[in-house]
Write a protein that holds these residues in place. Sequence first.
Motif, PDB file in Angstrom:
ATOM      1  N   SER A  70     -55.518  42.421  75.175  1.00  0.00           N
ATOM      2  CA  SER A  70     -56.315  41.979  76.312  1.00  0.00           C
ATOM      3  C   SER A  70     -56.002  40.513  76.598  1.00  0.00           C
ATOM      4  CB  SER A  70     -57.800  42.137  75.994  1.00  0.00           C
ATOM      5  OG  SER A  70     -58.170  41.250  74.944  1.00  0.00           O
ATOM      6  N   GLU A  71     -56.509  39.989  77.702  1.00  0.00           N
ATOM      7  CA  GLU A  71     -56.256  38.589  78.053  1.00  0.00           C
ATOM      8  C   GLU A  71     -56.742  37.647  76.952  1.00  0.00           C
ATOM      9  OE1 GLU A  71     -54.602  37.013  80.534  1.00  0.00           O
ATOM     10  OE2 GLU A  71     -53.889  39.021  81.003  1.00  0.00           O
ATOM     11  N   LYS A  72     -57.926  37.938  76.410  1.00  0.00           N
ATOM     12  CA  LYS A  72     -58.478  37.097  75.349  1.00  0.00           C
ATOM     13  C   LYS A  72     -57.623  37.193  74.091  1.00  0.00           C
ATOM     14  CE  LYS A  72     -62.668  36.203  72.674  1.00  0.00           C
ATOM     15  NZ  LYS A  72     -64.083  36.602  72.422  1.00  0.00           N
ATOM     16  N   GLN A  73     -57.238  38.418  73.732  1.00  0.00           N
ATOM     17  CA  GLN A  73     -56.399  38.615  72.553  1.00  0.00           C
ATOM     18  C   GLN A  73     -55.038  37.951  72.737  1.00  0.00           C
ATOM     19  OE1 GLN A  73     -56.568  42.899  72.593  1.00  0.00           O
ATOM     20  NE2 GLN A  73     -58.102  42.997  70.950  1.00  0.00           N
ATOM     21  N   ARG A  75     -54.308  35.308  74.540  1.00  0.00           N
ATOM     22  CA  ARG A  75     -54.446  33.849  74.382  1.00  0.00           C
ATOM     23  C   ARG A  75     -54.456  33.459  72.903  1.00  0.00           C
ATOM     24  NH1 ARG A  75     -58.152  34.380  78.657  1.00  0.00           N
ATOM     25  NH2 ARG A  75     -59.916  34.307  77.208  1.00  0.00           N
ATOM     26  N   MET A  76     -55.134  34.251  72.092  1.00  0.00           N
ATOM     27  CA  MET A  76     -55.208  33.948  70.661  1.00  0.00           C
ATOM     28  C   MET A  76     -53.857  34.136  69.976  1.00  0.00           C
ATOM     29  SD  MET A  76     -58.178  32.803  70.143  1.00  0.00           S
ATOM     30  CE  MET A  76     -58.166  32.769  68.355  1.00  0.00           C
ATOM     31  N   ARG A  79     -51.445  31.339  70.896  1.00  0.00           N
ATOM     32  CA  ARG A  79     -51.769  30.044  70.296  1.00  0.00           C
ATOM     33  C   ARG A  79     -50.855  29.744  69.108  1.00  0.00           C
ATOM     34  NH1 ARG A  79     -57.957  28.638  68.638  1.00  0.00           N
ATOM     35  NH2 ARG A  79     -57.418  29.784  66.739  1.00  0.00           N
ATOM     36  N   ALA A 106     -55.097  25.254  73.967  1.00  0.00           N
ATOM     37  CA  ALA A 106     -55.744  26.498  73.544  1.00  0.00           C
ATOM     38  C   ALA A 106     -56.852  26.277  72.523  1.00  0.00           C
ATOM     39  CB  ALA A 106     -54.697  27.451  72.970  1.00  0.00           C
ATOM     40  N   TYR A 107     -56.921  25.070  71.949  1.00  0.00           N
ATOM     41  CA  TYR A 107     -57.938  24.760  70.947  1.00  0.00           C
ATOM     42  C   TYR A 107     -59.140  24.025  71.547  1.00  0.00           C
ATOM     43  CZ  TYR A 107     -54.297  25.854  67.515  1.00  0.00           C
ATOM     44  OH  TYR A 107     -53.326  26.475  66.778  1.00  0.00           O
ATOM     45  N   ASN A 109     -61.871  23.386  75.163  1.00  0.00           N
ATOM     46  CA  ASN A 109     -62.398  24.034  76.363  1.00  0.00           C
ATOM     47  C   ASN A 109     -61.741  23.443  77.617  1.00  0.00           C
ATOM     48  OD1 ASN A 109     -63.984  21.735  77.379  1.00  0.00           O
ATOM     49  ND2 ASN A 109     -65.376  22.131  75.674  1.00  0.00           N
ATOM     50  N   THR A 110     -61.861  24.160  78.707  1.00  0.00           N
ATOM     51  CA  THR A 110     -61.166  23.817  79.944  1.00  0.00           C
ATOM     52  C   THR A 110     -61.564  22.446  80.476  1.00  0.00           C
ATOM     53  OG1 THR A 110     -61.038  26.163  80.519  1.00  0.00           O
ATOM     54  CG2 THR A 110     -60.647  24.584  82.283  1.00  0.00           C
TER      55      THR A 110
END
Length: 257
Positions: A70-73, A75-76, A79, A106-107, A109-110
Motif C-alpha cells: 500500500s502507499e503507507k507500506q 513509504r516505509m 525509507r 521520511a522521518y 512530518n510534512t
Amino acid sequence: MIELNDVSKVYSNGVKGLEDVNLKINKGEFVSIVGLSGAGKSTLLRSINRLIDISSGDIKIDEKSITSASEKQLRMIRRDIGMIFQSFNLVKRSSVLRNVLSGRVAYNNTLRTLLNLFPQKDVDLALKALERVNILDKAYTRSSELSGGQQQRVSIARTLAQEAKIILADEPTASLDPVTTKQVMDDLKKINTEDDVTVIINLHFVDLAKEYSTRIIGLQAGKVVFDGTPEEATSEVFEEIYGRSLKEDELLGEENL
C-alpha cells in the motif's frame, strides 16, 4: 534480502524492459548490473524501489512485497532504500546541507519538512554524512556551485543521512572524469564494507564492475544472461553480454560500452 520472482516489465509501446527475471540479492553484496543501453538495467533498478511498476511477478524486500505494498507500506519500505541518479537529482538552488537533509524527510512530518525545521540530531547526521564523503566544507554552499563529482558525493551523503540499508545507483559515474569516478566508487565501496549496506549499481564500465563488485549480473534484452563473481566474468562472458567481440581497450573502460 532482495528477491525478484518471475519479474517482467512490458512498456506501453510493447518494448520488453524485463523478461522472467529471478534474482536473490543478499544483504551486504556489491552488485554491478552491466549490459548495453536498452538491456533493462535502469528498468531493473527502478523496479526494485517501485519507481516503475512491473507487469508481472513479485519483488520482495526483506520478505515484504513492494509490488503489492500500500502507499503507507511503500513509504516505509522506501525509507530504507537510497537512490543515486546519473543526473544527481539535487535542488540546485538549495544548500548542500539542505539537500542532504532531504534524506530525512521520511522521518519527519510534512510541516516540519516544508519549514525546514529538522531536529538537531538530523542536522548532525547530515553533517557527519558530508564529512564521510569529504565535502563537509561545502555544507552551506549552493549545490549549483559544485562540480559534477561533488554533486554526486552530495547524493551519496543524502543516502547516508537517510540511513539506507540498500543503495541503488543508476550509472552514477557516467558523466564524471576518471579521477572523480574513482572517488565516487571508493565512497560507495566504503559504505558497502563499513556499514554492511547493500549496493546495486548500473555501470557502463567493465573494469569498474570487475574491480568493485562482489557480484556481476549481465542483462541482454531484459533477460539475465550472466550472474557470477568478478573472477567468473571473463572477456568471453562480456562478449556474450554485449553480443559482440570486445577489444582489449574496451575491457579497460572505453565509454562506448
